[in-house]
Motif scaffolding. Structure first.
Motif, PDB file in Angstrom:
ATOM      1  N   TYR A 251       0.831  -1.214   0.000  1.00  0.00           N
ATOM      2  CA  TYR A 251       0.000   0.000   0.000  1.00  0.00           C
ATOM      3  C   TYR A 251       0.861   1.258   0.000  1.00  0.00           C
ATOM      4  O   TYR A 251       0.629   2.195  -0.778  1.00  0.00           O
ATOM      5  CB  TYR A 251      -0.924  -0.004   1.222  1.00  0.00           C
ATOM      6  N   GLU A 319      -8.401   5.714  -6.460  1.00  0.00           N
ATOM      7  CA  GLU A 319      -9.609   5.376  -7.213  1.00  0.00           C
ATOM      8  C   GLU A 319      -9.472   5.713  -8.686  1.00  0.00           C
ATOM      9  O   GLU A 319     -10.019   5.035  -9.543  1.00  0.00           O
ATOM     10  CB  GLU A 319     -10.831   6.099  -6.620  1.00  0.00           C
ATOM     11  N   LEU A 325     -11.962   0.056  -7.944  1.00  0.00           N
ATOM     12  CA  LEU A 325     -11.318  -0.287  -6.674  1.00  0.00           C
ATOM     13  C   LEU A 325     -12.343  -0.758  -5.641  1.00  0.00           C
ATOM     14  O   LEU A 325     -13.389  -0.134  -5.445  1.00  0.00           O
ATOM     15  CB  LEU A 325     -10.599   0.957  -6.135  1.00  0.00           C
ATOM     16  N   ASN A 327     -12.841  -1.625  -1.612  1.00  0.00           N
ATOM     17  CA  ASN A 327     -12.206  -1.295  -0.337  1.00  0.00           C
ATOM     18  C   ASN A 327     -12.943  -2.028   0.783  1.00  0.00           C
ATOM     19  O   ASN A 327     -14.068  -1.694   1.109  1.00  0.00           O
ATOM     20  CB  ASN A 327     -12.266   0.225  -0.121  1.00  0.00           C
ATOM     21  N   ALA A 371      -7.423  -3.048   0.011  1.00  0.00           N
ATOM     22  CA  ALA A 371      -7.699  -2.429  -1.292  1.00  0.00           C
ATOM     23  C   ALA A 371      -7.471  -3.480  -2.373  1.00  0.00           C
ATOM     24  O   ALA A 371      -6.404  -4.094  -2.423  1.00  0.00           O
ATOM     25  CB  ALA A 371      -6.787  -1.220  -1.505  1.00  0.00           C
TER      26      ALA A 371
END
Lengths: 447, 447
Positions: A251, A319, A325, A327, A371
């Protein structure tokens, strides 16, 4: 029925047809497609009560709506639902500076309530990214989490009193201002987090806090999850921690790159934003460095520095960079977060070899976000991601929703986190308070 | 039915006749006179479940019992009740040092749980005078308050997970370890404070805290209630306050005298014990003195000094000095405590001119205690005191029970603090979860 509602609420309080705003279709999950039969906008508790009494008599389903910033579809109407917005019942009614309490109306926008508290010299301890449009009634109905949980708890932890209108229009008022009040069943906590399925929240008493001292912020590089836990323990013992946000390497590396920043040129296995109120951050970091807990740390020298750390953590550019995406918002016993992350990454990669998968979260609150972006928009891909992740959550004894709630989007997974007996008890409570099932049907509880 | 219970629980788990301990008659209010039909002592969740299934089938009322230290009569049986003690289901099952959580059984004595937490390097943030005999299950069932509320909240604020057996024997297990868990109705808070009327609590997950820094204690003299509120505000803004206990002049003077102490030779209008964790107490006192908020202050130089302050506050010698002492436990918006005290004193004196009446309390928690001793033991004198005080509490928007709960002793006054709709909602919940009404009947809810 619509004629009765119109008579009770007036033309500004009962909108139909073209007058229903597009915004009534969906919360921020963008999963709602449908306009409701009518949009009610009562301007008093008496009007909320009158509207529900009418709907109850007609067996008319009602979907309560706040600022429509939810992420679980909980406020989305169906075509034969009536939506009920609290937007016209807004404002702070009272601040008691001695008790440190605020009485306010459900439709009050959170940021406005924060401003009123600050003008009186207090912190309103609920805060989330959607502060500019979310409403306190929705915050309570969903037990909103957000940015201050490690310091001040969830919304329910700051709730002293509540008033709600029941399905049949009765007003149940428990607007106590006292921290201590042991007089029977606690109705605050029943309505808080019930996602509009037990009553329509109309007013609340919130506990205020002293304004915080200046915050210091650091970004730390760590080489193992064990080190992350050690740093958390050290910080809790010596600092007033106001944020502890971990980013796994995947991330941090991705978001540092798309933000065109070079905070740590070589992204470490774990990056942690540690924020504390008052003094003590730098000595703690030195101690952690000497003990080999952290490998490096950047201490923000300005708001701009701190904003850069948060920019990577918030990942708003994600995004755009990763269309579609997904989440996920889960919680697990904090010691197991990395075990889960490894298992989840492996499980998702086995099914979707080219997917983006990365992890971050409010580690201090046991809250992990995942994610995921699938390379191809495979049909049912989202469902498959949910299944892989939530099956693991169940195995780890975690929760499928840390802060976003259940709504419609997680409804069919609720049995992964709550047992059949728990679900049965929830249904017994629902049936006792809303026997006709008119309040937000189809949300929260699986059929 | 008794044969079935004996078969399910064995001879050590099902006591009748002479084998029922005298202690099963009454909690610490000494208001219970009656031995129950039987005393059940299950040693596992399965046995609690089996016992309730049998009682439910027979429509047999069950009174859950913990350490019998309550003050509201909530655990006292009637002659045809079965009492159910959790004493044999005790012990800490797990500590998670990373999450700072403890999983323990309902029958665990609070002090034992505190010791286990301390051995692991943590504070168990629930503490009360009865720690040596009260049980954590009872603490949760009554949402116990006590000595750390200003710092760590009530019992419910430290409760992460709960397991309970329902009236029909079903086990509802919500033993989550996570601070964040938004997956439907919150069952913790429903059982917490329900005084055994919705289920028998069997296990819980408690949130632990770091061990506190050393505490500093001062006794302050103040000349007005406004000054007390100002000191509270100043203390909250700059200290980690762990106690803020006010004594009105009548209470301080009486208890200083019977303790044969001379802390303030001329008892001030208000005396406040201010206790803080960590540094900062003395500078704060200097600042308060210079601002004219406090007139004098004694800072404890030793544990012995601090004990002397607390000896006056705790007033243990009062019960000997004033036979038949009545101790009311109420809460009010903090700004109104002295207005209430003045009105209550006047009301009681008008009816009982020679009564002892004095006031003290956890002011930081909005909690006031009223000590009353009537000169003559007039019949119904206690009821008259309740009526005068609770009528005023209602007028001030307060609560008739801050921390002791309702039980039987305050049951008929509950309508002074909860509205008819609130009572109706409580009854709807009770009927939904315990339709036969076998769990602790006659307690909490007025007929």
């Amino acid at each position: 029925m619509l004629a009765e509602l119109l008579a009770a609420l007036g033309p500004a309080g009962c909108l139909t047809g073209d007058r229903v705003a597009e915004a009534a279709r969906s919360d921020a999950s963008r999963s709602g497609q449908t306009l409701p039969l009518a949009l009610l906008r009562p301007s008093s508790v008496a009007e909320v009560s009158a509207a529900l009494e009418i709907c109850h008599r007609h067996g008319q389903p009602v979907v309560p709506q706040g600022g429509m910033t939810g992420l679980a579809g909980g406020a989305n109407p169906r075509s034969d639902d009536v939506a009920l917005s609290l937007a016209r019942f807004a404002g702070v009614e009272e601040i008691d500076p001695d008790a440190g309490t605020m009485l306010l109306r459900a439709g009050t926008v959170l940021e406005r309530a924060q401003e009123v508290a600050a003008e009186a010299g207090f912190l309103l301890p609920i805060d989330l990214g959607a502060r500019g449009s979310c409403q306190i009634g929705g915050n309570i109905a969903t037990n909103a989490g957000g940015l201050r949980v490690i310091r001040h708890g969830m919304t329910r932890d700051n709730l002293l009193g509540i008033e709600a209108v029941l399905a049949d229009g009765r007003v149940v008022s428990s607007l106590g201002r006292m921290v201590k009040n042991n007089t029977g069943y606690d109705l605050r906590h029943l309505f808080c987090g019930s996602e509009g399925s037990l009553g329509v929240i109309t007013r609340a008493v919130i506990r205020l806090r002293p304004l915080p001292e200046a915050r210091q912020t650091a970004l730390c590089a760590l080489s193992s999850y064990r080190a992350v836990l050690t740093l958390l323990d050290m910080a809790r013992k010596t600092l007033t921690v106001s944020a502890f946000e971990a980013m796994w390497q995947d991330y941090f590396a991705f978001n540092q790159q798309i933000a065109r920043l070079s905070l740590f040129a070589n992204p470490p296995p774990f990056a942690v934003i540690l924020e504390a109120e008052g003094a003590g951050l730098e000595p703690l970091l030195e101690q952690a460095f000497e003990a080999g807990v952290i490998d490096d740390a950047l201490v923000a020298q300005s708001q701009t520095d701190a904003r850069r750390f948060w920019e990577v953590r918030e990942g708003h550019a994600m995004e755009t960079a990763l269309p579609g995406l997904i989440n996920l918002d889960i919680s697990l016993p904090v010691a197991r977060l990395d075990d889960f992350a490894q298992a989840c990454r492996a499980g998702l990669r086995a099914r979707f070899p080219d997917a983006h998968v990365s992890f971050y979260g409010h580690v201090g609150d046991s809250n992990l976000h995942v994610a995921v972006a699938l390379a191809d928009n495979a049909e049912d891909g989202g469902h498959e991601v949910d299944r892989i992740a939530y099956d693991l959550v169940r195995g780890f004894g975690g929760s499928i929703s840390a802060e976003h709630g259940i709504g419609t989007l997680k409804r069919d997974w609720l049995g992964h986190s709550r047992s059949p007996v728990e679900l049965a008890v929830m249904r017994q409570i629902k049936a006792a308070l809303d026997p006709k099932g008119i309040l937000n049907p189809g949300k929260l509880l699986p059929a």
